[in-house]
Design an enzyme around this catalytic site. Sequence first.
Site, PDB file in Angstrom:
ATOM      1  N   VAL A  93      61.823 -42.731  10.561  1.00  0.00           N
ATOM      2  CA  VAL A  93      62.767 -44.027  10.764  1.00  0.00           C
ATOM      3  C   VAL A  93      63.698 -44.352  10.630  1.00  0.00           C
ATOM      4  O   VAL A  93      64.814 -45.310  12.023  1.00  0.00           O
ATOM      5  CB  VAL A  93      61.535 -44.280  12.151  1.00  0.00           C
ATOM      6  CG1 VAL A  93      60.799 -42.877  12.552  1.00  0.00           C
ATOM      7  CG2 VAL A  93      60.411 -45.605  11.860  1.00  0.00           C
ATOM      8  N   ASP A  94      63.505 -44.075   9.456  1.00  0.00           N
ATOM      9  CA  ASP A  94      65.234 -45.523   8.931  1.00  0.00           C
ATOM     10  C   ASP A  94      66.086 -45.104   8.987  1.00  0.00           C
ATOM     11  O   ASP A  94      66.054 -43.868   9.195  1.00  0.00           O
ATOM     12  CB  ASP A  94      64.577 -45.989   7.204  1.00  0.00           C
ATOM     13  CG  ASP A  94      64.158 -44.899   6.346  1.00  0.00           C
ATOM     14  OD1 ASP A  94      63.266 -44.219   6.044  1.00  0.00           O
ATOM     15  OD2 ASP A  94      65.650 -44.539   6.181  1.00  0.00           O
ATOM     16  N   HIS A 109      61.278 -37.794  14.635  1.00  0.00           N
ATOM     17  CA  HIS A 109      60.136 -38.604  15.258  1.00  0.00           C
ATOM     18  C   HIS A 109      61.132 -39.873  15.289  1.00  0.00           C
ATOM     19  O   HIS A 109      60.694 -40.503  15.110  1.00  0.00           O
ATOM     20  CB  HIS A 109      59.293 -39.225  13.716  1.00  0.00           C
ATOM     21  CG  HIS A 109      58.573 -36.955  13.325  1.00  0.00           C
ATOM     22  ND1 HIS A 109      57.567 -37.788  12.176  1.00  0.00           N
ATOM     23  CD2 HIS A 109      58.449 -36.210  13.957  1.00  0.00           C
ATOM     24  CE1 HIS A 109      57.052 -36.215  12.039  1.00  0.00           C
ATOM     25  NE2 HIS A 109      57.641 -35.760  12.538  1.00  0.00           N
TER      26      HIS A 109
END
Length: 235
Positions: A93-94, A109
């Site tokens: 998610v970065d 995600h």
Amino acid sequence: MHNPQRIVILTGAGISAESGVPTFRGPDGLWEGRRVEDVATPQAFARSPADVQRFYDLRRAALATVAPNAAHVALAKLQAARPGAVLIVTQNVDDLHERGGASDVVHMHGELLRALCLACGSSSAWHGDLGGAPVCPSCAETGRLRPDIVWFGEMPYQMARIEAAIARCDTFVSIGTSGNVYPAAGFVDLARRAGAHTLEINLEPSLGASNFDEVRHGRAGTLVPVWVDALLAAL
Ligand code: BV8
């Protein structure tokens, strides 16, 4: 090395480890002593929204303290050299793939730097905290924003696009993932069924290591640039 035409690359927390982003199942893969699965669920958010918002606010703030590493940069170089031939599917998610220069990245995600409005359903770029009573940029409702993250029990994003790309790829590479979480952990089987060459690059054998044609175990920051340079040299 065969000359791949269509490549799908799946990445996990391990590709961001050398940038200082904690992994999930590393020694410190816990959050305040709790399993991520206990925090990253809609049930946890319903039970204690402030707790979950703080979990993501801290991770979002920490993004400003990390930078892409040689593995992120190498994948961006490969994409630039083979326009339209390389799709990155990340569980992360970065935003380190994009900051490394990558253009075609699917965040299956979700993303820390986006917020989802429970009132109007819109997803918007978000850089600050979501704790407190944030206002939705599109419907102006207050306090109805959640992190735009796919939690356990929720459907991952862009599954049709991902499955279509894997079904027609000739090379599937998995980098920095333990193979614990589905449906991502099942992608190598889809790729094998499509007749693709499958390669795992990971610090240690993943749960699905035996499903790969080829495995290279070591640090992504070292192995990924070597793999990319060899591929580009073979062109
Ligand atoms: C769903 C966002 C319906 C949140 C995440 C089948 C069997 C069993 C269970 C299930 C199943 N199908 C579904 C489930 C349930 C569940 C699941 O898989 N549970 C697990 C725990 C058993 N899956 C779901 O709920 C999914 N939704 O199934 O919906 C459906 C069904 C079919 C088709 C469509 C829909 C949703 C899952 C998504 C949850 N959200 N993240 C957040 O980030 O807070 S998952 C999260 O955990 C990450 O995104 C990632 O996916 C996972 C962590 O795994 P990794 O990234 O691999 O990280 P990990 O720490 O485990 O490993 C790191 C690896 O790197 C290690 O191997 C290490 O050796 C290596 N490494 C470390 N340093 C380096 C390195 N490698 C190279 N270099 C280094 N320097």
